[in-house]
Write an enzyme that holds these catalytic residues in place. Sequence first.
Site, PDB file in Angstrom:
ATOM      1  N   GLU A   1       2.735  -2.935   5.361  1.00 13.04           N
ATOM      2  CA  GLU A   1       1.910  -3.862   4.591  1.00 13.04           C
ATOM      3  C   GLU A   1       1.343  -4.995   5.456  1.00 13.04           C
ATOM      4  O   GLU A   1       1.248  -6.139   5.005  1.00 13.04           O
ATOM      5  CB  GLU A   1       2.703  -4.435   3.409  1.00 13.04           C
TER       6      GLU A   1
ATOM      7  N   GLU B   1       7.475   3.619  -0.829  1.00 15.50           N
ATOM      8  CA  GLU B   1       8.280   2.919  -1.827  1.00 15.50           C
ATOM      9  C   GLU B   1       7.722   3.299  -3.192  1.00 15.50           C
ATOM     10  O   GLU B   1       6.510   3.402  -3.359  1.00 15.50           O
ATOM     11  CB  GLU B   1       8.196   1.389  -1.688  1.00 15.50           C
TER      12      GLU B   1
END
Length: 437
Positions: free
Chosen positions: A117, A225
Amino acid sequence: MSAYQPGGSSGYDGKSGDPLSDGSTCLRDAALMQRLGINTIRVYNVNPSANHDLCASIFNAVGIYLIVDVNSPLDGESLSRVDPGGSYTVTYLTRIFSVVEAFKGYPNTLGFFGGNEVINDESNIKTIPPYLRAVTRDLKQYIAKHSPRKIPVGYSAADVRSVLFSTWEYVQCAIDGDANDPTRSDFFGLNSYSWCGSSATFQSSTYADLVSRFSNTSVPVFFSEYGCNTQSPRPFNEVQALYGPNMTGVFSGGLVYEYSQEPSNYGLVDINSDGSVKLRQDYDNLQQQYNKLNITLLTSGNPADAAVNPPSCSASLIDSPNFYSKFDVPKTPDGGQQLIDDGLKNPNQGKLVPVTDTKVTQKVEGSNGNVINNLEIQLLADDQSNTPSGKNTSGEATGTSTAANPKSTKKGAGKRDHVSLWVVFCALFASSLVYCL
């Protein structure tokens, strides 16, 4: 298929241990993961100076693979979203190469995340993208020179739809059409929490949109995730979609967030200060969903047949306004190339060790409060990986699983030191893949 970072990122100080440095803890968690049906964990923060031999060996012995993030939340140990160029230094390279050295010797190390990220909104899409490719290149070159085998390197992206698909196109394309371009990612992970609760569907969750947009991917795409927690306990009914016919042709499964209960409330188990564990209802629900999967069907395909040539890098691939659309990858910082060529001096290099203890010594309770007696790991052969067992760990009931027995040898399986894939999913590493599960 689980994120594994007991204590959370705040528990990592870079000086003491990490989730893979305490053998007794790893034995306990490996036994519970083996019963759950997990065969891959993602570990976010590791201390490359710590001894991971026993933990890595325990997870290897039960057929559980490791995907390791090379970065950490500490200063100088990740790319800065604000100043990627200033953080891309030989000190930073030393950190990430140290992680490679620590884990390259374990046959169950299946991949490294070069970033997580780093692009998380539209404020940093003008500067960061070329540095993602630079880090990928440096890691892959170091692995090529100093690892006994090829280990894939990928990127884990935030599910920010305005920049997601441009990020994917940017890291998967091949400069000048060269499929061996070392700056391109080997896989692409997506941290997605769009499927929330029992009422979500393939359409309403936007999973259908993701499948459509990623349908021509040239690298494995999977959820690095997943597990929205707006409903508690989580029903995990997205598992049937993720491993069902609508998705398996494009998506390569995913990693549930997360194993241990932390302040963010995503845990499958509660870990107490004395080392004892109690399963949460989330654990049981996930186990029930895994037990419904037809593992034989999931492993019967040939992912080599699905290989797609990467697109040639071009600004036309990028559809997000203001996203960096040049492919002028930064040069390795001063001293970095010598580090790649010569390798680190006296690095900590992990190796497998014998696993002699199999019984869990800590107290473990099911979600019903009953103590789980005689909990231990089942040692698997080198050509075997963990799969759902069909059992209900919190009780004695047997599920209606179409999953394979966890000790069964997979069709076409090879030794784990030749497998370059992870979790219960198939992917596209045709050159070294011997089975997909």
